[in-house]
Design an enzyme around this catalytic site. Structure first.
Site, short mmCIF file in Angstrom:
data_model
loop_
_atom_site.label_atom_id
_atom_site.label_comp_id
_atom_site.label_asym_id
_atom_site.label_seq_id
_atom_site.Cartn_x
_atom_site.Cartn_y
_atom_site.Cartn_z
CD GLU A 174 -0.62 26.25 -46.52
OE1 GLU A 174 0.58 26.57 -46.61
OE2 GLU A 174 -1.00 25.06 -46.39
CG ASN A 216 -7.19 25.16 -48.42
OD1 ASN A 216 -8.07 24.78 -47.66
ND2 ASN A 216 -6.15 24.40 -48.72
CG HIS A 252 -3.12 19.62 -41.99
ND1 HIS A 252 -3.20 18.40 -42.62
CD2 HIS A 252 -3.11 20.56 -42.97
CE1 HIS A 252 -3.23 18.59 -43.93
NE2 HIS A 252 -3.18 19.88 -44.17
CD GLU A 280 -4.82 21.01 -47.28
OE1 GLU A 280 -3.82 20.80 -46.56
OE2 GLU A 280 -4.81 21.83 -48.21
CG ASP A 282 -3.64 15.24 -41.62
OD1 ASP A 282 -3.70 16.23 -40.87
OD2 ASP A 282 -2.80 15.13 -42.53
O1 G3I Z 1 8.60 15.42 -56.27
C1 G3I Z 1 9.67 14.91 -55.45
C2 G3I Z 1 10.26 13.71 -56.10
O2 G3I Z 1 10.82 14.06 -57.31
C3 G3I Z 1 11.26 13.11 -55.15
O3 G3I Z 1 11.72 11.91 -55.66
C4 G3I Z 1 10.65 12.83 -53.77
C5 G3I Z 1 11.66 12.33 -52.77
O4 G3I Z 1 11.17 12.46 -51.47
O5 G3I Z 1 10.11 14.02 -53.28
C6 G3I Z 1 9.12 14.55 -54.11
O6 G3I Z 1 8.63 15.71 -53.55
C7 G3I Z 1 7.74 15.58 -52.46
C8 G3I Z 1 6.41 16.20 -52.87
O7 G3I Z 1 5.57 16.28 -51.77
C9 G3I Z 1 5.73 15.41 -53.96
O8 G3I Z 1 5.45 14.13 -53.54
C10 G3I Z 1 8.33 16.31 -51.27
O9 G3I Z 1 9.47 15.60 -50.80
C11 G3I Z 1 7.33 16.45 -50.19
O10 G3I Z 1 7.86 17.24 -49.16
C12 G3I Z 1 6.09 17.08 -50.74
O11 G3I Z 1 5.21 17.25 -49.67
C13 G3I Z 1 3.92 17.77 -49.96
C14 G3I Z 1 3.74 19.12 -49.30
O12 G3I Z 1 2.41 19.57 -49.45
C15 G3I Z 1 4.65 20.16 -49.90
O13 G3I Z 1 4.55 21.35 -49.21
C16 G3I Z 1 2.93 16.78 -49.40
O14 G3I Z 1 3.00 15.57 -50.15
C17 G3I Z 1 1.52 17.34 -49.46
O15 G3I Z 1 0.67 16.51 -48.72
C18 G3I Z 1 1.50 18.73 -48.82
O16 G3I Z 1 0.21 19.24 -48.95
C19 G3I Z 1 -0.05 20.49 -48.30
C20 G3I Z 1 -1.17 21.17 -49.05
O17 G3I Z 1 -0.84 21.27 -50.40
C21 G3I Z 1 -1.46 22.54 -48.45
N1 G3I Z 1 -1.74 22.45 -47.04
C22 G3I Z 1 -0.73 21.75 -46.27
C23 G3I Z 1 -0.49 20.37 -46.84
C24 G3I Z 1 0.46 19.62 -46.00
O18 G3I Z 1 1.72 20.27 -46.05
#
Ligand code: G3I
Length: 375
Positions: A174, A216, A252, A280, A282
């Protein structure tokens, strides 16, 4: 036994043999008739991995560590329906190097080990991004030389550990502002300037010369100023001899908005000699979701996969999560849901049929993938 009795015994035996032979022939004929009258798909039921193979593409899925370790059904969905995995979060900087020089390989090792045991390909995600950076890095004050060193240490550790096992990497994730077309003013840009992209790709190539190196990006699938800007960047990098091999179209989408010209946009990049992927995928649906929505979503999954199949150098379609239960969508887009091909209980949705329909079409003459240029 008289000669006559012997003769009768033999002919009785032969009669039994003949009867058995006739029975076998009848069973064979009945089976053949049944097989020939079944619809083609039921005749040779093939799963998504086999279908993907006929098109020479990987069908991937983003996976998370916890359910991969703890949930049988989760693992089965992955191994039965996909050929490749991407780590949804665990290979990101904050997880891999939470403190400087302290690396946590538990998550990445789990995913790569699982993939290897099950014959799945691994796509690496991600090296340089503005999100999910550890505080020591995001809040540090860096000179260009220092940040360069930090980049090298991280990339060397991560790519080096999985060299030959992770075959492609999102080196740059990004790089453009959300709505484009300007480069994002992330940490890397602020300290190293625009050249951080070329520097990172060059470094990645030095570390693993065989890996396919990707940029990406999201919001580029239907063309427009952001796509144009990425195209200019890719052209410029290739003109300079920078080792860039692919562009990930994240995909997305909101239901009803899957662009019809995605194959055309992909071709603009493959015309530069790059490969592309739908990285990615969805398709989120506004709540409440009804059967009509799911049917439309199925059609759009089919359309998205079809776009990749129309582009010979489109090498992979990956969906962003195993089931709706694991999708990032409800947390990030309240009011939207049901974005993936399996529902909360791992029941396949019509979207899975949409994918099957696209992949069941007769493969076109997809050109063999060009070996990537070595620089
Ligand atoms: O790690 C913490 C954990 O310690 C805590 O207990 C929990 C409580 O909600 O949160 C955890 O963090 C989460 C993290 O994912 C790991 O699971 C965050 O809340 C959550 O916001 C985070 O979201 C991820 C996001 O990237 C972050 O920007 C999504 O799962 C993931 O699908 C998303 O992936 C991105 C790609 O990498 C790049 N392109 C966009 C895509 C969607 O945003």
């Amino acid at each position: 036994m008289t000669a006559q009795e012997t003769w009768h015994a033999l002919t009785r035996g032969r009669g039994a043999l003949i009867t058995a032979a006739i029975l076998c022939a009848l069973i064979f004929l009945a089976t053949a008739t049944l097989v020939l009258t079944l619809p083609e798909q039921e005749q040779t039921p093939r799963g998504l991995p086999q279908l993907a193979h006929t098109h020479d593409i990987e069908l991937g899925v983003a996976v998370a560590v916890n359910p991969l370790v703890n949930d049988n059904q989760y693992r089965s969905v992955v191994t039965e329906h996909y050929t490749s995995v991407t780590a949804e979060n665990t290979m990101k900087w904050v997880n891999v190097q939470p403190q400087r020089h302290t690396f946590d390989w538990s998550g990445p090792d789990t995913i790569v080990g699982f993939a290897e045991r099950n014959g799945l390909d691994v796509h690496g995600h991600t090296l340089l991004w503005h999100n999910q950076l550890p505080a020591w890095l995001a809040q540090g004050s860096w000179t260009p030389d220092e940040l360069h060193q930090v980049m090298r240490e991280h990339m060397q550790a991560l790519m080096g550990r999985y060299q030959g096992r992770v075959t492609s990497w999102d080196v740059i994730n990004e790089p453009f502002q959300d709505t484009g077309p300007r480069l994002r003013q992330n940490l890397w840009y602020q300290v190293l300037g625009e050249d951080y992209i070329a520097q990172a790709l060059t470094m990645a190539h030095q570390i693993d010369p065989q890996a396919k190196l990707y940029i990406n990006e999201f919001g580029i699938e239907g063309g427009g100023p952001k796509t144009d800007a990425l195209h200019r960047l890719a052209t410029h990098l290739l003109d300079q001899g920078v080792p860039l091999h692919g562009i990930g179209f994240q995909g997305h989408f909101i239901q009803g908005n899957v662009p019809e010209n995605m194959a055309q946009q992909m071709r603009r990049f493959t015309d530069l000699g790059l490969e592309v992927s739908l990285s990615e995928l969805d398709i989120r649906i506004p709540e409440p979701v009804d059967e009509t929505d799911l049917q439309q979503q199925a059609h759009e999954y089919e359309q998205a996969i079809q776009a990749c199949l129309e582009v010979p150098e489109c090498v992979r379609v990956s969906v962003w999560g195993v089931s709706d239960q694991h999708s990032w969508i409800p947390e990030w887009f309240p009011g939207y849901t049901a974005a993936l091909p399996f529902d909360d209980s791992y029941t396949p949705k019509p979207a899975l049929d949409g994918m099957t329909t696209a992949l069941s079409r007769t493969p076109s003459n997809r050109r063999p993938h060009q070996p990537h240029p070595t620089h």
